[in-house]
Scaffold this motif. Structure first.
Motif, mmCIF file in Angstrom:
data_model
loop_
_atom_site.group_PDB
_atom_site.id
_atom_site.type_symbol
_atom_site.label_atom_id
_atom_site.label_comp_id
_atom_site.label_asym_id
_atom_site.label_seq_id
_atom_site.Cartn_x
_atom_site.Cartn_y
_atom_site.Cartn_z
ATOM 1 N N LEU A 49 53.818 -52.231 34.658
ATOM 2 C CA LEU A 49 54.345 -52.489 33.967
ATOM 3 C C LEU A 49 53.621 -54.322 33.436
ATOM 4 N N LEU A 50 53.163 -54.882 34.406
ATOM 5 C CA LEU A 50 53.040 -56.416 34.263
ATOM 6 C C LEU A 50 51.292 -56.206 33.325
ATOM 7 N N ALA A 51 51.225 -54.946 33.333
ATOM 8 C CA ALA A 51 49.640 -55.377 32.002
ATOM 9 C C ALA A 51 50.431 -55.120 30.752
ATOM 10 N N THR A 52 51.480 -53.863 30.770
ATOM 11 C CA THR A 52 52.196 -53.320 29.396
ATOM 12 C C THR A 52 52.482 -54.978 28.617
ATOM 13 N N GLU A 53 53.018 -55.646 29.680
ATOM 14 C CA GLU A 53 53.449 -57.073 29.503
ATOM 15 C C GLU A 53 52.550 -57.924 28.938
ATOM 16 N N ARG A 54 51.286 -58.063 29.536
ATOM 17 C CA ARG A 54 50.565 -58.766 29.470
ATOM 18 C C ARG A 54 49.487 -58.116 27.861
ATOM 19 N N ASP A 55 50.088 -56.923 27.630
ATOM 20 C CA ASP A 55 49.191 -56.378 26.366
ATOM 21 C C ASP A 55 50.207 -57.128 24.716
ATOM 22 N N ARG A 56 51.342 -57.492 25.138
ATOM 23 C CA ARG A 56 52.897 -57.271 24.415
ATOM 24 C C ARG A 56 52.297 -58.773 24.037
ATOM 25 N N ILE A 57 52.195 -59.798 25.438
ATOM 26 C CA ILE A 57 51.527 -60.751 24.657
ATOM 27 C C ILE A 57 50.177 -61.438 24.288
ATOM 28 N N THR A 58 49.195 -60.229 24.536
ATOM 29 C CA THR A 58 48.205 -60.788 23.694
ATOM 30 C C THR A 58 48.553 -60.173 22.271
ATOM 31 N N ALA A 59 48.868 -58.848 21.555
ATOM 32 C CA ALA A 59 49.316 -58.418 20.539
ATOM 33 C C ALA A 59 50.109 -60.124 19.908
ATOM 34 N N ALA A 60 50.920 -60.562 20.323
ATOM 35 C CA ALA A 60 51.874 -61.541 19.888
ATOM 36 C C ALA A 60 51.698 -62.522 19.521
ATOM 37 N N MET A 61 50.360 -62.554 20.743
ATOM 38 C CA MET A 61 49.445 -63.924 20.222
ATOM 39 C C MET A 61 48.173 -63.406 19.155
ATOM 40 N N ALA A 114 56.066 -66.952 32.737
ATOM 41 C CA ALA A 114 55.048 -65.695 32.067
ATOM 42 C C ALA A 114 55.473 -64.728 30.948
ATOM 43 N N GLY A 115 56.676 -65.222 30.272
ATOM 44 C CA GLY A 115 56.634 -64.591 28.955
ATOM 45 C C GLY A 115 57.517 -63.342 29.311
ATOM 46 N N LEU A 116 57.450 -63.114 30.574
ATOM 47 C CA LEU A 116 58.428 -61.747 30.731
ATOM 48 C C LEU A 116 60.624 -61.958 30.374
ATOM 49 N N PRO A 117 60.956 -60.522 29.635
ATOM 50 C CA PRO A 117 62.180 -61.134 29.820
ATOM 51 C C PRO A 117 62.696 -60.140 30.761
ATOM 52 N N SER A 118 64.006 -60.657 30.827
ATOM 53 C CA SER A 118 64.543 -59.714 32.085
ATOM 54 C C SER A 118 64.343 -58.779 32.725
ATOM 55 N N ARG A 119 64.457 -58.278 31.090
ATOM 56 C CA ARG A 119 65.377 -56.268 31.767
ATOM 57 C C ARG A 119 63.721 -56.338 32.737
ATOM 58 N N THR A 120 62.686 -56.362 32.238
ATOM 59 C CA THR A 120 61.228 -56.546 33.149
ATOM 60 C C THR A 120 61.000 -57.370 34.344
ATOM 61 N N ILE A 121 61.206 -58.275 34.335
ATOM 62 C CA ILE A 121 62.126 -58.624 35.978
ATOM 63 C C ILE A 121 62.560 -58.262 36.280
ATOM 64 N N ALA A 122 64.223 -57.615 36.342
ATOM 65 C CA ALA A 122 64.710 -56.838 36.567
ATOM 66 C C ALA A 122 64.540 -55.232 37.375
ATOM 67 N N GLN A 123 63.085 -54.919 36.883
ATOM 68 C CA GLN A 123 62.058 -53.690 37.633
ATOM 69 C C GLN A 123 61.755 -54.159 38.290
ATOM 70 N N LEU A 124 60.379 -55.465 38.125
ATOM 71 C CA LEU A 124 60.041 -56.805 39.494
ATOM 72 C C LEU A 124 60.347 -56.772 40.753
ATOM 73 N N LEU A 125 61.710 -57.244 40.397
ATOM 74 C CA LEU A 125 62.093 -57.492 41.742
ATOM 75 C C LEU A 125 61.853 -56.903 42.708
ATOM 76 N N PRO A 126 62.138 -55.155 42.668
ATOM 77 C CA PRO A 126 62.696 -54.551 43.791
ATOM 78 C C PRO A 126 60.973 -54.502 44.528
ATOM 79 N N CYS A 127 59.861 -54.797 43.817
ATOM 80 C CA CYS A 127 59.076 -54.880 45.075
ATOM 81 C C CYS A 127 59.216 -56.133 45.805
ATOM 82 N N VAL A 128 59.193 -56.913 45.171
ATOM 83 C CA VAL A 128 59.318 -58.971 45.652
ATOM 84 C C VAL A 128 59.884 -58.289 47.021
ATOM 85 N N ASP A 129 61.165 -57.987 46.735
ATOM 86 C CA ASP A 129 62.236 -57.622 47.709
ATOM 87 C C ASP A 129 61.778 -56.467 48.690
#
Length: 137
Positions: A81-93, A55-70
């Motif tokens: 955080l997910l919305a911010t990453e989506r905005d970053r990917i949209t800008a890159a696109m 999904a294009g997430l960097p490892s530092r973001t994944i590390a921040q999300l995994l506690p929610c998964v757990d």
């Protein structure tokens, strides 16, 4: 389960598993011989990590999300955080689309050169005039 077994079942390299551990995304225990051992759940966790990377997430973001998964539930911070990453990917696109459009223009110019775009097709500025032409006898 040993590192090679997890890697094979999850479809990743052992190097990837070591990287995930370095980044705090995955944990293992060590045997008496120093070999990594993982619980059965590691295969599913690695597959989830792979989905995050896909999904294009960097490892530092994944590390921040995994506690929610757990914990089994999302938080407002995780959604932000997910919305911010989506905005970053949209800008890159958008940046890649602009680069593609610029390349399309260059391809068009290369395929159909004009004096405006190609100096070799212009009249030379140094063209000799009659005054500087050599005189024949």
């Amino acid at each position: 389960m040993r590192i090679g077994d997890v890697a094979r079942r999850a479809g990743v390299s052992t190097r990837a598993l070591r990287y995930y551990e370095e980044q705090g995304l995955l944990t293992s225990e060590r045997s008496h011989g120093g070999q990594r051992t993982y619980p059965e759940s590691a295969v599913e966790r690695v597959r989830l990590i792979q989905q995050f990377f896909a999904a294009g997430l960097p490892s530092r973001t994944i590390a921040q999300l995994l506690p929610c998964v757990d914990a089994g539930h999302g938080s407002a911070e995780a959604l932000e955080l997910l919305a911010t990453e989506r905005d970053r990917i949209t800008a890159a696109m958008a940046g890649l689309a602009a680069a593609r459009d610029a390349l399309d223009r260059i391809i068009d110019i290369a395929g159909h050169p004009t004096p405006e775009h190609c100096p070799a097709l212009r009249e030379p500025a140094w063209a000799p005039d009659a005054a500087s032409a050599p005189v024949s006898a």
